[in-house]
Design a protein around this motif. Structure first.
Motif, PDB file in Angstrom:
ATOM      1  N   ARG A   1       0.818  -1.220   0.000  1.00 41.69           N
ATOM      2  CA  ARG A   1       0.000   0.000   0.000  1.00 41.69           C
ATOM      3  C   ARG A   1       0.852   1.271   0.000  1.00 41.69           C
ATOM      4  NH1 ARG A   1      -1.791  -4.328   1.647  1.00 41.69           N
ATOM      5  NH2 ARG A   1      -3.973  -4.917   1.501  1.00 41.69           N
ATOM      6  N   GLY A   2       2.155   1.114  -0.218  1.00 44.85           N
ATOM      7  CA  GLY A   2       3.035   2.272  -0.353  1.00 44.85           C
ATOM      8  C   GLY A   2       3.600   2.827   0.939  1.00 44.85           C
ATOM      9  N   TYR A   3       3.614   2.033   2.007  1.00 46.11           N
ATOM     10  CA  TYR A   3       4.156   2.457   3.301  1.00 46.11           C
ATOM     11  C   TYR A   3       5.122   1.395   3.831  1.00 46.11           C
ATOM     12  CZ  TYR A   3       0.721   6.195   3.667  1.00 46.11           C
ATOM     13  OH  TYR A   3      -0.015   7.334   3.452  1.00 46.11           O
ATOM     14  N   GLU A   4       5.939   1.797   4.799  1.00 41.21           N
ATOM     15  CA  GLU A   4       6.853   0.857   5.439  1.00 41.21           C
ATOM     16  C   GLU A   4       7.018   1.196   6.916  1.00 41.21           C
ATOM     17  OE1 GLU A   4      10.370  -0.366   3.272  1.00 41.21           O
ATOM     18  OE2 GLU A   4       9.618   0.677   1.500  1.00 41.21           O
ATOM     19  N   VAL A   5       7.458   0.208   7.682  1.00 43.14           N
ATOM     20  CA  VAL A   5       7.687   0.381   9.113  1.00 43.14           C
ATOM     21  C   VAL A   5       9.108   0.886   9.352  1.00 43.14           C
ATOM     22  CG1 VAL A   5       7.887  -0.817  11.342  1.00 43.14           C
ATOM     23  CG2 VAL A   5       6.035  -1.409   9.774  1.00 43.14           C
ATOM     24  N   VAL A   6       9.230   1.884  10.215  1.00 41.70           N
ATOM     25  CA  VAL A   6      10.521   2.401  10.667  1.00 41.70           C
ATOM     26  C   VAL A   6      10.535   2.253  12.181  1.00 41.70           C
ATOM     27  CG1 VAL A   6      12.015   4.428  10.833  1.00 41.70           C
ATOM     28  CG2 VAL A   6      10.608   4.078   8.782  1.00 41.70           C
TER      29      VAL A   6
ATOM     30  N   ARG B   1       5.732   6.705   4.204  1.00 49.03           N
ATOM     31  CA  ARG B   1       5.515   6.411   2.787  1.00 49.03           C
ATOM     32  C   ARG B   1       6.806   5.853   2.184  1.00 49.03           C
ATOM     33  NH1 ARG B   1       4.026  11.858   1.603  1.00 49.03           N
ATOM     34  NH2 ARG B   1       5.433  11.592  -0.166  1.00 49.03           N
ATOM     35  N   SER B   2       6.682   4.822   1.394  1.00 51.93           N
ATOM     36  CA  SER B   2       7.851   4.165   0.799  1.00 51.93           C
ATOM     37  C   SER B   2       8.670   5.107  -0.078  1.00 51.93           C
ATOM     38  CB  SER B   2       7.412   2.956  -0.043  1.00 51.93           C
ATOM     39  OG  SER B   2       6.771   2.006   0.769  1.00 51.93           O
ATOM     40  N   ASP B   3       8.000   6.035  -0.761  1.00 51.87           N
ATOM     41  CA  ASP B   3       8.712   6.920  -1.683  1.00 51.87           C
ATOM     42  C   ASP B   3       9.624   7.932  -0.985  1.00 51.87           C
ATOM     43  OD1 ASP B   3       6.441   8.279  -0.710  1.00 51.87           O
ATOM     44  OD2 ASP B   3       6.262   9.503  -2.510  1.00 51.87           O
ATOM     45  N   ILE B   4       9.457   8.134   0.306  1.00 50.28           N
ATOM     46  CA  ILE B   4      10.334   9.065   1.029  1.00 50.28           C
ATOM     47  C   ILE B   4      11.126   8.380   2.148  1.00 50.28           C
ATOM     48  CG2 ILE B   4       8.943  11.115   0.512  1.00 50.28           C
ATOM     49  CD1 ILE B   4       7.918  10.934   3.446  1.00 50.28           C
TER      50      ILE B   4
END
Length: 189
Positions: A142-147, A162-165
């Motif tokens: 869905r275009g997100y990731e865990v940090v 967001r994955s793009d940033i």
């Protein structure tokens, strides 16, 4: 003669100090400006899911936090938002497997994701880390990731991005002295 020489040395030292300040100030001012800009971008990105009236006040407070206190200040603020039902971070005890789904969905809602992460009953061998990996895979679609914050604590504390940033956020965070890591899918953290 020695007196005059001592005065001359003092005058020369003062002149050199003044010249150093004059020469270096054009270099230091842009560095300070870049640091503030980096900090504002990072904090604005992190706090972006919050309502404007809450985000602005906390952003200003965190902008004035000293570098050595920044990570603790950010984590405390995020955990406080959670307790006020503004879910902007994960804060899960290492044994509380079910919290991944609950807090993960609250975070997804804050970021405007309409779907929910659903994990059938986790087996008894499931760990918070393994559930976070499943959640991260779901988010990536869905275009997100865990940090995660590398806090050396008995809980997993982090947020979604967001994955793009993601790469920029991690790089800017490291430049600010923050201990951030992308969730590792292979090695348990």
């Amino acid at each position: 003669m020695k007196r005059n020489r001592g005065k001359q040395v003092k005058v020369i030292k003062k002149v050199l100090l003044i010249l150093s300040v004059i020469i270096l100030s054009p270099l230091l001012i842009p560095m300070v400006y870049a640091e503030r800009r980096r900090k504002k971008w990072f904090l604005s990105t992190l706090l972006s899911p919050l309502p404007e009236e809450i985000r602005t006040g906390r952003l200003n407070a965190l902008m004035n936090t000293h570098t050595d206190e920044l990570q603790g200040g950010i984590v405390s603020a995020l955990v406080e938002f959670n307790s006020n039902e503004h879910w902007v971070c994960l804060n899960i005890d290492w044994r509380d497997v079910e919290e991944v789904e609950l807090q993960g969905n609250a975070l997804a809602d804050m970021h405007g994701l309409k779907e929910h992460f659903i994990c059938s009953e986790p087996d008894e061998d499931a760990s918070v880390w393994s559930m976070l990996v499943l959640y991260d895979l779901w988010l990536q679609a869905r275009g997100y990731e865990v940090v995660l914050w590398d806090l050396d604590a008995d809980q997993y504390t982090g947020f979604i991005c967001r994955s793009d940033i993601l790469d920029k956020l991690l790089n800017e965070g490291r430049k600010l002295g923050l201990d951030l890591v992308k969730l590792d899918h292979v090695n348990e953290q």
